[in-house]
Write a protein that holds these residues in place. Structure first.
Motif, PDB file in Angstrom:
ATOM      1  N   ALA A   1      -4.623 -12.484 -13.226  1.00 33.92           N
ATOM      2  CA  ALA A   1      -4.951 -11.532 -13.059  1.00 33.92           C
ATOM      3  C   ALA A   1      -6.175 -12.262 -11.781  1.00 33.92           C
TER       4      ALA A   1
ATOM      5  N   ILE B   1      -0.448 -11.266 -10.976  1.00 36.19           N
ATOM      6  CA  ILE B   1      -0.768  -9.722 -11.844  1.00 36.19           C
ATOM      7  C   ILE B   1       0.155  -9.320 -12.528  1.00 36.19           C
TER       8      ILE B   1
ATOM      9  N   LEU C   1      -4.759  -3.627  -9.763  1.00 33.40           N
ATOM     10  CA  LEU C   1      -4.567  -4.748  -9.926  1.00 33.40           C
ATOM     11  C   LEU C   1      -3.902  -4.155 -11.380  1.00 33.40           C
TER      12      LEU C   1
ATOM     13  N   LEU D   1      -1.093  -4.541 -13.970  1.00 32.55           N
ATOM     14  CA  LEU D   1      -0.429  -5.319 -15.102  1.00 32.55           C
ATOM     15  C   LEU D   1      -0.215  -4.880 -16.002  1.00 32.55           C
TER      16      LEU D   1
END
Length: 314
Positions: free
Chosen positions: A55, A219, A72, A76
Motif C-alpha cells: 500500500a 494497492i 487507497l 484496498l
C-alpha cells in the motif's frame, strides 16, 4: 574508497537513516520477542507487513507523480473483497479480477486529475466514498473464502520459503526495472516539474494516468495479500492503510510535491511503522495510548527528517 563511500551515503541518506532506525527498533523488539530473527518469525512478520508495504509503494508512486491517493483504503478493501468472494472459483481468476478492479479505480482517478484538472486530494477523497460503497455492495458483511492451503502457505511458509518476504523482494526488483524505463523516468520528471516535462515532449497526462493505475496494481496486491493473510474479506478494513501509507511515504522522504523519493526507503519506513505498532502491543499499553504514542513518534520522526532535509538544501 572513503570518497566513494561518502558519495554513496549522501545519495542514500534516507535509506541509511531508516536502516539505522530499523536496527535500533529490531534490537528493542528482540527484548520482547527473542525469536524475532528465526525463519518462522520472519515469515509471520513479513505476512503481517506485506499489505502495508505494498500500500505504501502505491501511495509513493502517486506522490512521485505529484499527487496523493486518499481512496487507497477503500480500493484496498475492494480488491480484498473481490478476491475473497471469487477465490472459490480459482485464485488466479480472483487475483486477476481484483487487480483489474484496483487498476481501473486508479486509472479513473488519474483521468479526473489529468484531464479534468481537479485537485488529487478532492478527487481521491470523493473516490474513497464511491469505492467504499461499491465494496459494501460486493461484500456487505465480512466473509468470503480463501483456500486454507493458500492461507497456510502465506502465513507459515511454503517448503521453508517465506512467500511474503519473497514477494517484497520481487516487487522491489520489478520497481527497479520500471524505474529505468521511459515511464519511470517520466514519472519523476512530471512530479518534479510538470511544465518542464511537457515542454520536453513527455505526455504528462498519460504519465499521470499510468501512475495512478500502477498504484492501483500495488494497492490491489495489498488487498489480495490481506485477504490471504486473514482468509476472508472485510469491506471496512482498509481505512487505516490510507494514513499509514502516507506516513510511510513521507517518512521515507517522498516529497508531497512530487519527483523526489526512493521506493526502497518506502519499504523500510513501512517496516518501521509495522514494527512500532507491534512493539506498542508488547508493552501492554491501552489501545488509546498506543495511538497517541504511534502518532507522536511519527510526528517527531517526520519533523526530524524534514528539518534534516532543509538543512541539506540550505
Amino acid at each position: 574508497m572513503p570518497d566513494r563511500l561518502t558519495g554513496a551515503l549522501r545519495g542514500n541518506v534516507d535509506v541509511a537513516g531508516l536502516g539505522a532506525l530499523l536496527v535500533v527498533l529490531l534490537a528493542v523488539y528482540s527484548h520482547y520477542d527473542s525469536e524475532v530473527f528465526t525463519p518462522a518469525s520472519i515469515t509471520i512478520l513479513s505476512a503481517q507487513f506485506l499489505p502495508l508495504i505494498l500500500a505504501a509503494m502505491g501511495q509513493s508512486t502517486v506522490m512521485l507523480a505529484g499527487g496523493i491517493d486518499l481512496s487507497l483504503g477503500s480500493v484496498l478493501a475492494l480488491a480484498m473483497a473481490v478476491f475473497a468472494v471469487r477465490a472459490e472459483d480459482g485464485v488466479v481468476l480472483a487475483a486477476v479480477l481484483a487487480l483489474l478492479a484496483a487498476a481501473a479505480t486508479g486509472a479513473a482517478n488519474g483521468v479526473l486529475v489529468a484531464y479534468a484538472g481537479l485537485p488529487p486530494i478532492i478527487v481521491t477523497l470523493a473516490a474513497s466514498f464511491l469505492w467504499g460503497g461499491v465494496t459494501l455492495v460486493v461484500l456487505p458483511q465480512p466473509g468470503g473464502s480463501v483456500p486454507s492451503g493458500l492461507v497456510k502457505a502465506y502465513n507459515n511458509g511454503w517448503n521453508g520459503i517465506a512467500l511474503p518476504a519473497l514477494a517484497i523482494v520481487l516487487v522491489l526488483v520489478l520497481w527497479k526495472v520500471v524505474r529505468t524505463t521511459r515511464f519511470g523516468l517520466s514519472l519523476y520528471a512530471v512530479g518534479g516539474n510538470e511544465h518542464g516535462a511537457y515542454a520536453s515532449g513527455i505526455a504528462t497526462r498519460k504519465v499521470k494516468i499510468s501512475a495512478y493505475a500502477l498504484a492501483g496494481v500495488f494497492i490491489g496486491l495489498a488487498g489480495i495479500g490481506l485477504a490471504v493473510q486473514t482468509g476472508s474479506g472485510d469491506a471496512t478494513i482498509g481505512a487505516p492503510y490510507t494514513l499509514n501509507s502516507i506516513a510511510a511515504s513521507v517518512l521515507a522522504g517522498v516529497s508531497f510535491f512530487g519527483g523526489v523519493g526512493q521506493m526502497r526507503a518506502t519499504v523500510l519506513a513501512a517496516l518501521l511503522i509495522g514494527l512500532l505498532t507491534n512493539l506498542l502491543l508488547f508493552t501492554g499499553l491501552s489501545p488509546f495510548y498506543q495511538l497517541i504514542m504511534q502518532g507522536a513518534v511519527l510526528i517527531v520522526a517526520i519533523a526530524v527528517k524534514t528539518f534534516a532535509t532543509r538543512e541539506r538544501t540550505d
